[in-house]
Structure formats: structure tokens, C-alpha cells
Design an enzyme around this catalytic site. Structure first.
Site, PDB file in Angstrom:
ATOM      1  N   ASP A 109      11.514 -13.841  10.052  1.00  0.00           N
ATOM      2  CA  ASP A 109      12.739 -14.382  10.664  1.00  0.00           C
ATOM      3  C   ASP A 109      13.662 -13.317  11.270  1.00  0.00           C
ATOM      4  O   ASP A 109      14.515 -13.637  12.096  1.00  0.00           O
ATOM      5  CB  ASP A 109      13.542 -15.190   9.635  1.00  0.00           C
ATOM      6  CG  ASP A 109      12.754 -16.354   9.061  1.00  0.00           C
ATOM      7  OD1 ASP A 109      11.802 -16.806   9.731  1.00  0.00           O
ATOM      8  OD2 ASP A 109      13.084 -16.803   7.946  1.00  0.00           O
TER       9      ASP A 109
ATOM     10  N   THR B 248      10.033 -10.493   6.187  1.00  0.00           N
ATOM     11  CA  THR B 248      10.169 -11.868   6.682  1.00  0.00           C
ATOM     12  C   THR B 248       9.946 -11.885   8.189  1.00  0.00           C
ATOM     13  O   THR B 248      10.338 -10.937   8.879  1.00  0.00           O
ATOM     14  CB  THR B 248      11.567 -12.461   6.375  1.00  0.00           C
ATOM     15  OG1 THR B 248      11.755 -13.657   7.139  1.00  0.00           O
ATOM     16  CG2 THR B 248      12.704 -11.514   6.716  1.00  0.00           C
TER      17      THR B 248
ATOM     18  N   ARG C 280       0.841  -1.210   0.000  1.00  0.00           N
ATOM     19  CA  ARG C 280       0.000   0.000   0.000  1.00  0.00           C
ATOM     20  C   ARG C 280       0.874   1.257   0.000  1.00  0.00           C
ATOM     21  O   ARG C 280       0.637   2.201  -0.762  1.00  0.00           O
ATOM     22  CB  ARG C 280      -0.900  -0.040   1.239  1.00  0.00           C
ATOM     23  CG  ARG C 280      -1.698   1.202   1.532  1.00  0.00           C
ATOM     24  CD  ARG C 280      -2.510   0.953   2.808  1.00  0.00           C
ATOM     25  NE  ARG C 280      -3.288   2.107   3.219  1.00  0.00           N
ATOM     26  CZ  ARG C 280      -2.840   3.063   4.021  1.00  0.00           C
ATOM     27  NH1 ARG C 280      -1.606   3.023   4.488  1.00  0.00           N
ATOM     28  NH2 ARG C 280      -3.636   4.064   4.362  1.00  0.00           N
TER      29      ARG C 280
HETATM   30  O1  F6P Z   1      11.352 -17.497   6.038  1.00  0.00           O
HETATM   31  C1  F6P Z   1      10.112 -17.567   6.653  1.00  0.00           C
HETATM   32  C2  F6P Z   1       9.804 -18.979   7.093  1.00  0.00           C
HETATM   33  O2  F6P Z   1       8.540 -18.973   7.739  1.00  0.00           O
HETATM   34  C3  F6P Z   1      10.854 -19.637   7.967  1.00  0.00           C
HETATM   35  O3  F6P Z   1      10.787 -19.229   9.308  1.00  0.00           O
HETATM   36  C4  F6P Z   1      10.531 -21.095   7.759  1.00  0.00           C
HETATM   37  O4  F6P Z   1      11.680 -21.884   7.943  1.00  0.00           O
HETATM   38  C5  F6P Z   1      10.088 -21.147   6.319  1.00  0.00           C
HETATM   39  O5  F6P Z   1       9.708 -19.835   5.967  1.00  0.00           O
HETATM   40  C6  F6P Z   1       8.958 -22.095   6.051  1.00  0.00           C
HETATM   41  O6  F6P Z   1       8.679 -22.081   4.695  1.00  0.00           O
HETATM   42  P1  F6P Z   1       7.405 -22.737   4.003  1.00  0.00           P
HETATM   43  O7  F6P Z   1       6.219 -21.891   4.294  1.00  0.00           O
HETATM   44  O8  F6P Z   1       7.766 -22.758   2.554  1.00  0.00           O
HETATM   45  O9  F6P Z   1       7.256 -24.098   4.605  1.00  0.00           O
END
Ligand code: F6P
Length: 324
Positions: A131, A129, A24
């Protein structure tokens, strides 16, 4: 300095709460700057296949509060190849897209570096992300929401842990990084966190059990990063090595990625989205927008994806002091 008249925007890799707020902000501030905006669907895959629609101010109405990504997302194998990137570039030329804003994590931004290098495409990255593993920014879009979700879940799990005198190993996401695990452990008052970055080579499980026994506590919560076998691995070890304990595992999984973004993530995404367009207007290329000490910063994307972001030692010590 080349003026940019039209941009494409895409989300790629795992979705994260706040991506819509970023879409957005990019869309509205690009239109405000006189640019045309093209929404690219399903990340790099959509750029290769030409899944593209022009976005207007109204296209992003009523989205700031929604989790996921309205542009959808994907992990593209084709984009890892030179042929795939050539097709993506050809699509850009066909639609008259001169530059890209890419919202995603490590893998998605690495792809942006390749495209920029091979075809001289101006790219601005936004760290999207849960992470929080990108170098050069204090926080990534979605991290705060995921952290709050985890804490809410752990608070609930604790009710059962206490009532039944159990040790719960709660597995959280984060890929190779332990930010979600370490900080959720602090915020939920967990007894320990087992994270990949703790390089002391001390057996993290044994030291936790010893401390737990010293306190003669009957229930505990240990937050475990998903890497290296995750919670199952540690639960199995306890069952074998310390059979006197009543152990359970809870893997939080994808519920950590969903839900309404917190106010923090909405504001972060909005600021970063506006900054992306300002960066283009200032002639910046191939940088990721970061936040440092509450100020917007530009980080070369190549650095943001290459350097491993360390976990502050202080966070490890805070948890260990407070859980004794
Ligand atoms: O990078 C984000 C994330 O959620 C990580 O924490 C995790 O390891 C991965 O993606 C999981 O990926 P997917 O949704 O493809 O299983």
C-alpha cells in the site's frame, strides 16, 4: 546499552513481495553480528502459540526471488487483546527471544508499538506492504512490485478497451491510500485515477467524463482505489448517468500481492534488513526503518503508523495534464 543476543523475526498482515528478501537480510546480518535468530511463523498468532524455529544462514537460501513470505503471515485478533500480548511476551521469555523485527504494514506495526510499551520489548519495524501508506519512508517493501504488476495488467486491458471502444474501471488495492492507483495511472497512461486523497470535492467521475468527451475518445482506462465502493460504484454511475458509454469493470485483486519481487524491492528489503540489525547494535529501539532520498532513516514506529502519508499534489497534476 543492553546487548541483544537473540532476536525473533515475523511477518504479519498482508504478504508483500520482498518480504523474503527482508527475512533473509535480517537473518544473515543478525548471525553476522553474533545473534541467534528465531523465525516466528504466522505473525503475531505464531508468537502467541509458540510456532517458532531457529533460523540459520541456510534456512534463507534461495528465497530472495520468491514472493509471499516463507514465515507465513496472519491477521491476529488475539494479539489485539492484552491477554494475547501477555501470551506473546511469555513465549518470547520461554524461547529466550530478547527483541523482535516485525515486517508488516500499519496494523502489524501498531501491534509492535503496544507490545514494546507494555513489556519493554525492543522492536524494530520494517515497512512491508504493497500500500505504501506508512509515514516516513519513500517506499515500502512490495510497493514497487505491485505497481509493476498493475501496469502490466492495465497494458493488457487497454488492448480490449481500444478494440471494443470501452471505458474500463480498473480497481486496485491500497486500502485507504491511493499511491498504487495514482502512480499506476501515470505509468500505464490511464485517462484518470480516482483516489481517496483527492480532497478537491470535485466530482472526480464527472470531471473525467467531461474531459473524455472533449477529447472525443472512444476508449478509456480509469484506475479506481478500492475504497468507498471501488470500481463497481463508478461503473454503475456511468451506466445510469451516461448510458451512451460501453462500460466494463476489472478488479485486479490479490494478483497484485503475488509474484517475484522487482530488483528495486529486493534491494530495498536487503538494505532495510541489514539496517534493522545495525539499528539494534546502535541501541535504537522501537523505530521503523525507512528510506528517504535513497538514505536509510529511523522513524519512531508510533509516528509511522499514526500520521497519514499525503500524496504529492504534483502527481495528481501530472496525470491530469498528460491525460488531456
Ligand atoms: O494491506 C495490503 C492489502 O492488500 C490492502 O491493499 C487490501 O485492502 C488488503 O490488504 C486486503 O486484505 P486481505 O488479503 O486480508 O483481503
Amino acid at each position: 546499552m543492553r546487548t541483544i543476543n537473540s532476536i525473533g523475526i515475523l511477518t504479519s498482515g498482508g504478504d508483500s513481495p520482498g518480504m523474503n528478501a527482508a527475512i533473509r537480510a535480517v537473518t544473515r546480518s543478525a548471525i553476522y553480528s553474533g545473534m541467534k535468530v528465531f523465525g516466528i511463523y504466522r505473525g503475531w498468532e505464531g508468537l502467541i502459540n509458540g510456532e517458532i524455529k531457529e533460523l540459520t544462514t541456510e534456512s534463507v537460501s534461495n528465497t530472495i526471488q520468491r514472493g509471499g513470505t516463507i514465515l507465513k503471515t496472519a491477521r491476529s485478533e488475539a494479539f489485539r487483546t492484552v491477554e494475547g500480548r501477555q501470551k506473546a511476551y511469555d513465549t518470547m521469555c520461554r524461547f529466550g527471544i530478547e527483541a523482535l523485527v516485525v515486517i508488516g504494514g500499519n496494523g502489524s506495526l501498531s501491534g509492535a508499538v503496544e507490545l514494546a510499551r507494555e513489556f519493554d520489548v525492543p522492536v524494530i519495524g520494517l515497512p512491508g506492504t504493497i500500500d505504501n501508506d506508512l509515514y516516513g519512508t519513500d517506499s515500502t517493501i512490495g510497493y514497487d512490485t505491485a505497481l509493476n504488476t498493475i501496469v502490466e495488467c492495465v497494458d493488457k486491458i487497454r488492448d480490449t478497451a481500444t478494440s471494443h471502444d470501452r471505458i474500463f474501471f480498473v480497481e486496485v488495492m491500497g486500502r485507504d491510500a491511493g499511491f498504487l492507483a495514482q502512480n499506476s495511472a501515470i505509468a500505464a497512461g490511464a485517462e484518470a485515477a480516482i483516489i481517496p486523497e483527492d480532497e478537491t470535492h470535485i466530482d472526480q467521475l464527472a470531471s473525467f467524463i467531461e474531459r473524455g468527451i472533449r477529447k472525443s475518445k472512444n476508449s478509456s482506462i480509469v484506475i479506481v482505489s478500492e475504497k468507498d465502493g471501488g470500481a463497481m460504484h463508478y461503473a454503475e454511475r456511468v451506466r445510469k448517468e451516461y448510458p451512451q458509454y460501453n462500460v466494463r469493470v476489472s478488479i485486479l485483486g490479490h494478483l497484485q500481492r503475488g509474484g517475484k519481487p522487482t530488483a528495486y524491492d529486493r534491494i530495498l528489503a536487503s538494505r532495510m534488513g541489514v539496517a534493522a540489525i545495525e539499528a539494534f547494535n546502535e541501541g535504537q529501539r522501537n523505530v521503523m526503518i525507512g528510506i528517504k532520498d535513497d538514505k536509510i532513516v529511523y522513524v519512531p514506529i508510533a509516528r509511522a503508523v499514526k500520521i497519514n502519508r499525503p500524496i504529492e499534489k504534483e502527481l495528481i497534476s501530472v496525470l491530469s495534464i498528460l491525460s488531456t
